[in-house]
Design an enzyme around this catalytic site. Structure first.
Site, PDB file in Angstrom:
ATOM      1  N   GLU A  64     -26.834  -7.279  15.895  1.00 27.05           N
ATOM      2  CA  GLU A  64     -27.584  -6.557  16.906  1.00 27.05           C
ATOM      3  C   GLU A  64     -27.990  -4.976  16.635  1.00 27.05           C
ATOM      4  O   GLU A  64     -28.869  -4.943  16.867  1.00 27.05           O
ATOM      5  CB  GLU A  64     -26.619  -6.766  18.261  1.00 27.05           C
ATOM      6  N   ARG A  79     -31.668  -4.053  16.344  1.00 22.41           N
ATOM      7  CA  ARG A  79     -32.391  -2.978  17.257  1.00 22.41           C
ATOM      8  C   ARG A  79     -32.374  -1.797  16.680  1.00 22.41           C
ATOM      9  O   ARG A  79     -33.375  -0.914  16.559  1.00 22.41           O
ATOM     10  CB  ARG A  79     -31.395  -2.989  18.486  1.00 22.41           C
ATOM     11  N   ASP A 120     -32.771 -19.407  15.415  1.00 20.07           N
ATOM     12  CA  ASP A 120     -34.007 -18.980  15.602  1.00 20.07           C
ATOM     13  C   ASP A 120     -34.557 -17.877  14.709  1.00 20.07           C
ATOM     14  O   ASP A 120     -35.541 -18.290  13.808  1.00 20.07           O
ATOM     15  CB  ASP A 120     -34.159 -18.259  17.148  1.00 20.07           C
ATOM     16  N   GLU A 127     -39.800 -13.934  24.281  1.00 23.62           N
ATOM     17  CA  GLU A 127     -40.448 -14.909  23.442  1.00 23.62           C
ATOM     18  C   GLU A 127     -41.746 -15.487  23.916  1.00 23.62           C
ATOM     19  O   GLU A 127     -42.456 -15.903  23.175  1.00 23.62           O
ATOM     20  CB  GLU A 127     -39.279 -15.827  23.086  1.00 23.62           C
TER      21      GLU A 127
HETATM   22  C1  DMJ Z   1     -33.908 -10.060  21.051  1.00 21.54           C
HETATM   23  O1  DMJ Z   1     -32.808  -9.263  20.857  1.00 21.54           O
HETATM   24  C2  DMJ Z   1     -34.501 -10.662  19.719  1.00 21.54           C
HETATM   25  O2  DMJ Z   1     -35.716 -11.110  19.850  1.00 21.54           O
HETATM   26  C3  DMJ Z   1     -33.571 -11.820  19.144  1.00 21.54           C
HETATM   27  O3  DMJ Z   1     -34.284 -12.261  17.889  1.00 21.54           O
HETATM   28  C4  DMJ Z   1     -33.153 -12.906  20.231  1.00 21.54           C
HETATM   29  N1  DMJ Z   1     -32.886 -12.146  21.315  1.00 21.54           N
HETATM   30  C5  DMJ Z   1     -33.541 -11.185  21.957  1.00 21.54           C
HETATM   31  C6  DMJ Z   1     -34.584 -11.434  23.037  1.00 21.54           C
HETATM   32  O4  DMJ Z   1     -34.573 -12.475  23.828  1.00 21.54           O
END
Ligand code: DMJ
Length: 456
Positions: free
Chosen positions: A116, A120, A243, A359
């Site tokens: 995270e 970010r 993902d 997404e």
């Molecule tokens: C974000 O922090 C990023 O896109 C991550 O890859 C997946 N989750 C969240 C958004 O849904």
């Protein structure tokens, strides 16, 4: 007879799923939509400044601030800065910059989640550095990157999930492919910025250790022990926990020209298409399968899986991407707003929340860019209108607790400003504002410029 044929033809046109999506958007309509999205962005930021200034995030129902850990890492200002720059919100960009440059310090005896803070914070700081040329952003990104490196000290080289920023102490060896492989882009950029090859080498080794442990079917599982390298959960899926591992293999090729990553991406993508892509009357969805047998475990699909349509379009297969996006739009419209997870065979909800995720809009953006088809603007239009209508509160925007009754929960994740509103705005913006020829978005929608020299 002729009349009957005309009636049947008219009915067929009216019932065709694309009919309601066939609107062409004029420049004026696009301008109005951009303005509304910019206003939404300002509203969210004003809420943060008024009720949560200096915290990681806004709590938009109780009108208060929230920190992830014991000390704030300014998640919202860091994540939001490049959105403000892109949208031309100069005043807000200046305010976010002041928060970051005067308040951010990583020398803390505090444990953080590697994934995270990487996507970010390091992601946001790198794009801020590339946008402004201000070296301080680059230095902060590199400082945080160095503090994350001890996380990779496991016997396999795959990272532990948590690391202490000051002591380097690590915790939690039960990690997943997304959290293991999603350092490639940020660490590659840190190598380019600092000249220190350790960053990319470390991230690349970790991602390749996952790839090496793929099954004979070229699939991977959900949870792996980074100490032993053994899979603890063998379910393969395209959503949570896997993902962005797939995403970063593809994008490390696009950003750095890393041919090994391209090969790994192609290998997995082929297997995903073979064993997981499932056609239905509502569009295509990815089902979940056992990595060893390729047999379906659960026909569950959700908001996080939706990114894969965009990734498929970006990698060149727009026909398949269009079918997946049809499924994504079905997921959105069948339940008011998309739920976190649903069963695509029975159309029933498994997890009913919508935490303002980007997404589905992200995939509209890529499909629009790769096909030029305005149906993806219509989809984006519908989604962003629903978001503005059902999630707006007095102080910002709130996650939906249950999409069936639009009840809200007290959270506005920083990715709402970093990603959701950015992709929404880009759908209605001229291509010249940001060209995909120049770089790629990290998984938190921070844009990184392409490197001229290949990395490996
Ligand atoms: C974000 O922090 C990023 O896109 C991550 O890859 C997946 N989750 C969240 C958004 O849904």
């Amino acid at each position: 007879m002729k009349r009957l044929l005309i009636t049947l033809f008219t009915l067929a046109v009216l019932l065709h799923p694309s009919t309601s999506l066939s609107q062409q958007y004029s420049e004026k309509q696009k301008r109005i939509l951009r303005k509304e999205i910019t206003e939404a962005c300002r509203h969210a930021w004003n809420g943060y400044k008024t009720y949560a200034a200096g915290f990681d995030a806004l709590r938009p129902v109780s009108k208060s601030g929230h920190n992830w850990y014991s000390v704030s890492l300014l998640m919202t200002p860091v994540d939001a800065f490049d959105t403000f720059v892109l949208l031309g919100m100069d005043k807000e960009a200046g305010e976010a910059e002041t928060f970051v440059l005067s308040g951010l310090n990583f020398d803390l005896d505090m444990e953080v989640q590697v994934f995270e803070v990487n996507i970010r914070l390091i992601g946001g700081l790198i794009s801020a550095y590339e946008l402004t040329g201000n070296r301080r952003f680059g230095e902060l990104a590199a400082d945080l990157g160095r503090r994350l490196l001890p996380a990779f000290s496991s016997p396999t080289g795959m990272p532990f999930r948590f690391v202490n920023l000051r002591t380097g102490a690590v915790r939690d060896p039960e990690n997943n492919p997304a959290e293991i492989g999603t350092c490639l882009l940020e660490f590659g950029k840190l190598t380019a910025i600092t000249g220190d090859s350790l960053f990319y080498r470390t991230a690349k080794l970790a991602a390749m250790e996952v790839f090496r442990r793929r099954s004979d079917l070229d699939l991977i599982g959900t949870i792996i022990d980074v100490n032993t390298g053994k899979w603890l959960n063998r379910e393969c899926q395209t959503g949570a926990r896997l993902d962005s591992y797939f995403e970063y293999l593809c994008k490390a090729w696009l950003l750095f020209g890393d041919a090994e990553c391209l090969e790994a991406w192609r290998t997995h993508h082929k297997a995903i298409m073979k064993y997981m892509l499932t056609e239905t009357k509502n569009g295509s969805f990815f089902t979940r399968v056992d990595m060893l047998s390729g047999k379906e475990t659960r026909s569950w699909y959700g908001a996080l899986d939706a990114f894969y349509a965009g990734l498929t379009a970006l990698s060149g297969d727009t026909a398949t991407a269009a079918r997946i996006q049809k499924g994504n739009f079905h997921m959105w419209t069948a339940f008011n707003i998309e739920p976190e997870v649903f069963n695509f065979r029975t159309d029933s909800i498994i997890h009913p929340g919508y935490p303002l995720r980007p997404e589905n809009l992200e995939s509209c953006f890529y499909l629009l860019r790769t096909t030029g088809d305005h149906r993806y603007m219509s989809m984006g239009d519908r989604m962003i209108r629903d978001i503005m209508k059902f999630t707006r509160t007095e102080s910002g925007f709130a996650s939906v607790k249950d999409v069936r009754d639009y009840s809200l929960s007290d959270s506005m994740e920083s990715f709402f400003l970093a990603e959701t509103l950015k992709y929404a705005w880009l759908i209605f913006a001229p291509e010249s504002r940001l060209s995909l020829d120049d770089g790629v978005f990290n998984t938190e929608a921070h844009f990184f410029r392409k490197e001229s020299k290949p990395l490996r």
